[in-house]
Design an enzyme around this catalytic site. Structure first.
Site, mmCIF file in Angstrom:
data_model
loop_
_atom_site.group_PDB
_atom_site.id
_atom_site.type_symbol
_atom_site.label_atom_id
_atom_site.label_comp_id
_atom_site.label_asym_id
_atom_site.label_seq_id
_atom_site.Cartn_x
_atom_site.Cartn_y
_atom_site.Cartn_z
ATOM 1 N N ASP A 1 35.254 -1.937 42.265
ATOM 2 C CA ASP A 1 36.242 -2.850 41.688
ATOM 3 C C ASP A 1 35.673 -3.490 40.419
ATOM 4 O O ASP A 1 34.530 -3.962 40.411
ATOM 5 C CB ASP A 1 36.585 -3.931 42.713
ATOM 6 C CG ASP A 1 37.548 -4.949 42.166
ATOM 7 O OD1 ASP A 1 38.760 -4.697 42.221
ATOM 8 O OD2 ASP A 1 37.088 -6.000 41.644
ATOM 9 N N GLU B 1 35.742 3.556 42.658
ATOM 10 C CA GLU B 1 34.363 3.690 42.145
ATOM 11 C C GLU B 1 33.824 2.327 41.732
ATOM 12 O O GLU B 1 33.101 2.208 40.750
ATOM 13 C CB GLU B 1 34.316 4.671 40.965
ATOM 14 C CG GLU B 1 34.524 6.122 41.353
ATOM 15 C CD GLU B 1 33.234 6.832 41.761
ATOM 16 O OE1 GLU B 1 32.150 6.306 41.489
ATOM 17 O OE2 GLU B 1 33.330 7.900 42.388
ATOM 18 N N SER C 1 34.814 -3.437 48.861
ATOM 19 C CA SER C 1 33.744 -3.556 47.875
ATOM 20 C C SER C 1 32.380 -3.776 48.529
ATOM 21 O O SER C 1 31.359 -3.596 47.903
ATOM 22 C CB SER C 1 34.041 -4.721 46.928
ATOM 23 O OG SER C 1 35.206 -4.465 46.199
ATOM 24 N N GLY D 1 62.159 3.083 25.208
ATOM 25 C CA GLY D 1 62.728 3.767 26.363
ATOM 26 C C GLY D 1 62.158 5.164 26.559
ATOM 27 O O GLY D 1 62.012 5.635 27.684
#
Lengths: 756, 756
Positions: B552, B550, B278, B527
């Protein structure tokens, strides 16, 4: 030695005062701690005491200029902060005094403040412009001791099993092709069966040791190797073998159980149908007794009535098939029948069709499939006849006359599997937390201008807040599930209806917790969490379905709520509301009188950290929701609204009650366990974990408590602050807390969790 | 004809009264609706009116015995309820009267009540013991019209692109092997490039049409085909091509842009490093200018300083590498340099090492890799030199003197990609919602004793509540992102700092929303949702990382909050607090005076459904959090706490502000759009969707509003009830609402979403 305007007596308190005042969380009980320490500090003159007391007045706090002077004094000392000291701040203070005034002893009273206020290095390691000697984790607690507490009386089973997992056959690897992956997992299952693990829960006569509790521990630990392994293992020995053991009689045990436990007879558990996922009573497969041939004919009537998601369907020789048993034209309800699927050459037998379910989000090492039966005949003896039998004269007989009760008795015997699923989910959460926290204890990001190193991820408050409560909850849920299995296995309590309801609720909240936790861990590891090699990705895919299978969580919570409403006296039942309604009148009166909200704005630490407060709050919510639900349903019924519709109208309310009850159950079970702990040091740690879990959980429903007037705004805010603070207090121990989960090194293969 | 004790006049109102009174949500404004209808009903005698009015008194409600009589009367009529009628309850009432009293006209006043109270068939289709003729979906609204509204001025681009997706090359299939999957996706990317889609956002001189807004629409629609396709496409044309377009100058455009747009030059965007996810400013890769050779030397200094997760790394010929540019020994900050990676034979060039990132949780059709550079030299011209250049004399030159400003200007040009990621997340959510809702409109589960068919999943209140608000939010976020891109592309607003901050926040809340939505849809499909064939599983894996790449989400929300705190005047900056602090003084005074909480316990429908109320609540939260944050930070600073530490201490508070601001922004943007809508019928629908979204979002922070005293308990509860009720009201239209997302049939391959 430099000069300082403060006397030595005052100076030693300066770092503490600076930390305390720059933090804005001081409450009365915490000021008391400092006051008492000063009061009993024999090294202080009365004048110094007076000065220190004066600086504790929240109505007249020290001036900002004073605080800046304190900070300057500390920074100018250039003393280094050493986190690995037992009392880092006290030792730091001593060194600051010594710097200015020459050698000065370590003050016992300061140690007391440091301990009692829970001041942790990350409270202050940015506050002073001095060098900090970091350590990632404290050694105050011992991971092995914690693991021992968690294993309890099952230590030997667990330790042996963990050692078994070191065999190269369990070495983790990427498996993308399902056929290859399924073969790997099948081999692992057979390997464990050969070691006797498959039969563990079976009677000794059939190769087992009759240890269902140990089985649950093993099941959870299997998740550390691979999720598909757990589930395939559970299908073979727990579901297929379990149905023979619990629903069959001696003839079935003698014929099949030994071979099943050894994985020489592979089987599957064919209950769910495409058209009937949660509504087992509504399944369409028929098992029609033909008295002429003395055989049972298994048949799939419609195209959506096939068995669905059947684990082990591709590898099995036999299925335990749930079907509507029709004898002499009368439907006697759902029963299980053993149906051979394949011959020795592994070719499907006539009338049987199996279709691969294909790739799934996870668990691709498990061979799930669909099964259709076209007029397949099996001998009468294949009926698992413990609770309902076809006699030799071709008539149906059951000791349980009430078909409802019979159905739920049969299903009830399989509840152990539901506990195991929750345990496996918990195991997945523990694994993901361990990876995420080990990563956060190594990975650095950003920094301020003073320090050379960037900060560890775990030292960011947001990072602590996203992971620490989840670690605390893992402890609470571990204990809750352990005790639940203990009660389930207790032969002195034959009536399991209450436990079934409790398991339904716990399975729901814990498998949801597991999914949320794994997701939080994925994000907390950033891009690294996205790589398959770091294992969180697989856990995410594998554990996801735990919220659906062995009972859909939403459906289970509704059942759980109905259990609470009926005081666990009604059948464990999804559609029958009669029993619930019958006793509603009593419930409504019972519950109302006991509600007595207190402490609306009590915010001192002693109160907020007291399990009595947490239990009261949990209990209040359960009772209040029960009462308001009962009132709503009764009003609907009075107006002539049909009961089915009345229950539909309160469905979201029922969900809330199911969760509330389960939260309360988990926490009270945990508290009961902590009460029995002998070692005071570890007990205090477990208490703190319980407190964090409780406050964090109460915060999830804060709006409800506020709406009810049970809590005032001040208290609600105080709880939020306490949650953040507890996360900070647990920061030095977070490494030990995940090590305490006892995941063996040979299973911890995630590169980001390993020191290179 | 049977007998009934009620007169025809009364009788026609009985079904309505029964529905109204058995429901417990009647408020004053709703009673008013009924009163007005009766008042103006010319078919009623004064006596009948008096009777009907008497039965509307909430202080003296009709007796339960009366209600039961009503129900009996209705049931005994044996009239069939036909849901497909335009006014089903009014028509039903008419038939009940006709049954007892002979032919009777349809009453206009009843229609009014039915419309204005939003009474839906699922409010009453269990209430009477009569047969019900079901229809799954109403045709009152038109899906095509809704889709047209959402596409806006981009209809042609979108429609053409959707048609393009019908080419067999986009046929969805299971791809487990990454090499094979990557090849499939690469072929798809090249196919689209050949059609001109790759260059869409580029200038016309380079094969494009300069349509960044259209590009975003296309990007979202690509998700309907496959997530890997979107991301691979975005890396090639948006990130790699975008860096050439935005950071390069004419010489770069002339040399590379045409080839890039045609996917003849494949490239990657090498920014992120293993050690610096970052913290882009802290990346370690160096680009050192050597004046002797007039070249730039790209170098990876340490083992963790490699480029990481680089999409297209295995297929690329060239990389846009972000590195610290060092000229004459001086670090001029992060710049991008074009670095050839491979020769024509696709062999790595000397000094370059690329390693496959291996399998990931999702997006396995994208070839992510790590890249190391060992003293790799490139010509000086390869520096993308729009914002910083090395002149011919070997000196560094930039028009932006402030290095901070230069860095954030460069990064700012890439913000369009962040909007596209949010759009893609939204596309994933729309797809999952469409699958889950189409399934819920077909799948039946459980039933009561009266009806033969089991209920549709969507008719369960819990199911409505888990999906409907998410559908509403998709509409709000669609509009918000559309308008955001419009502003970003507006050349009349050259200063994009505010938009960057806004995009940071919206990207976070919308990608989190997308993940939550996909998860909810997975569980809602049981399911079936777990099977790869039903597409939700892949979406879950693919969209998961959108919260991390792009930017955090947590880091972005902190940036967003700092933007709000500094009134968007500071640099878009993660570490520089100075600018924020400078203007904090002004902020604190500004914001305080405008806070004026009202309506604490106003609960009538007109108020709760009024966008003014929602906007006021959102705005109040943003302002209040800004104010309290500013106060806290100021207090810390006053005490001498370093600003880095002060911001750490308020980190969770900053997150809350970032979210609050983004929620407000999304909703106000949506409301502005709805205000411009011409068609009243659709406008009312969009208003209702906005109201559901707003109330649902406010509920997420209910505890905060209660703590602040902005809302009382009664209001908070009323909002919860309104959310449930709006879900019910939207029930008949839910099928049309997901069809309105416009997912083409050729992309909707999930078997559970298709009528067989």
């Amino acid at each position: 030695m430099q000069e300082s305007n403060y006397s030595s007596e005052i100076l030693q308190y300066i770092p503490f005062y600076y930390v305390i005042w720059s933090d804005d969380l001081l409450t009365t009980s915490e000021i008391n701690v400092v006051q008492n320490a000063i009061d009993t500090d024999k090294t202080l003159s009365d004048k110094s005491k007076a000065q220190l007391f004066a600086w504790l007045d929240t109505y007249n706090p020290p001036a900002d200029t004073e605080l800046k002077k304190w900070k300057q004094t500390i920074s100018n000392s250039s003393v280094k902060l050493v986190e690995s000291e037992t009392y880092p701040l006290s030792a730091f203070s001593q060194k600051v005094v010594s710097h200015y005034k020459g050698n000065y002893p370590l003050n016992e009273q300061l140690k007391q403040i440091e301990i009692q206020l829970g001041i942790q290095p990350n409270h202050y390691n940015h506050l002073f412009d001095v060098a900090v000697s970091h350590e990632a984790t404290s050694s105050f607690y011992n991971a092995h001791d914690i693991d021992t507490i968690l294993k309890g009386k099952h230590a030997k089973v667990v330790d042996d099993f963990r050692k078994t997992l070191s065999d190269p056959i369990f070495k983790w690897d990427v498996h993308r092709n399902k056929e290859e992956f399924r073969q790997v997992v099948l081999n692992q299952v057979k390997f464990l069966a050969n070691k006797g693990y498959g039969a563990m829960a079976y009677p000794e006569a059939y190769g087992g040791i009759n240890d269902m509790e140990g089985y649950a521990y093993m099941f959870e630990n299997m998740m550390f190797a691979d999720g598909s392994l757990s589930i395939k293992f559970g299908v073979q020995f727990g579901l297929f073998g379990g149905s023979i053991q619990k629903l069959g009689t001696k003839k079935h045990h003698d014929q099949y159980l030994m071979e099943t436990g050894k994985a020489k007879l592979l089987g599957c558990f064919a209950m769910t149908e495409t058209g009937h996922g949660s509504n087992v009573r509504g399944i369409k497969t028929t098992a029609t007794y033909d008295s002429k041939t003395d055989q049972i004919i298994i048949h799939t009537p419609g195209k959506n009535d096939n068995k669905e998601y059947i684990g082990n369907a591709l590898h099995s020789k036999m299925a335990s098939v749930f079907a509507q048993l029709i004898v002499n034209g009368k439907n006697e309800g759902v029963h299980a029948i053993l149906v051979p699927l394949r011959n020795n050459n592994h070719e499907l037998l006539p009338g049987i069709l199996v279709e691969d379910n294909g790739y799934k989000l996870g668990l691709n090492g498990v061979d799930n499939g669909k099964i259709w039966f076209n007029q397949v005949t099996v001998p009468r003896e294949n009926l698992l006849n413990k609770y309902g039998d076809i006699k030799e004269d071709g008539t149906y007989y059951s000791e349980i006359k009430n078909p409802n009760k019979r159905f739920f008795t049969m299903l009830g015997t399989l509840v152990g599997g539901r506990i195991c699923v929750a345990r496996a989910g918990l195991g997945g959460a523990k694994y993901a937390l361990t990876v995420a926290i080990k990563h956060a204890l190594k990975r650095r990001q950003f920094n301020d201008s003073v320090k050379i190193q960037e900060d560890l991820l775990i030292d960011y408050p947001t990072h602590q807040l996203r992971l620490t409560p989840l670690v605390a909850s893992a402890y609470v849920y571990h204990v809750a599930l352990d005790k639940m299995m203990q009660q389930y296995c207790d032969p002195s309590q034959p009536d399991k209806r209450k436990i079934e309801t409790q398991v339904a609720g716990l399975k729901s909240i814990i498998t949801w917790y597991a999914n949320d936790t794994i997701q939080e861990c994925r994000e907390a590891c950033g891009g690294k969490g996205y790589l398959i090699e770091n294992r969180i990705a697989d856990l995410k895919g594998d554990v996801d379905i735990f919220t659906t299978f062995e009972g859909d969580n939403t459906v289970l919570l509704l059942l759980s709520a109905k259990g609470v409403l009926s005081d666990f006296k009604s059948e464990f039942n999804s559609a029958g509301f009669t029993a619930v309604l019958k006793i509603l009148g009593i419930q409504i009166n019972d519950k109302l009188t006991t509600i007595n909200p207190v402490y609306t704005n009590k915010v001192d630490k002693d109160h907020l950290y007291n399990p009595k407060f947490h239990k009261h709050a949990f209990d209040y919510r359960t009772r209040r929701l029960t009462y308001s639900l009962a009132m709503r349903i009764r009003d609907y019924i009075k107006k002539g609204v049909p009961s089915y519709q009345a229950f539909l109208k309160v469905q979201t309310h029922l969900l809330a009650l199911g969760k509330a009850y389960s939260n309360e159950l988990a926490y009270t079970t945990y508290c009961d366990f902590v009460d029995t702990m002998a070692n005071d040091k570890n007990k205090a740690l477990f208490l703190k974990l319980g407190t964090l879990h409780a406050l964090y959980t109460l915060r999830q429903d804060a709006e409800w408590y506020l709406e009810q007037g049970y809590m005032g705004g001040t208290k609600s805010k105080a709880i939020r602050q306490r949650v953040e603070r507890l996360c900070t207090e647990l920061r030095p121990h977070i490494g030990v807390l995940v090590d305490g989960f006892g995941i063996p090194d040979h299973c911890m293969t995630a590169p980001i969790a390993i020191d290179h």
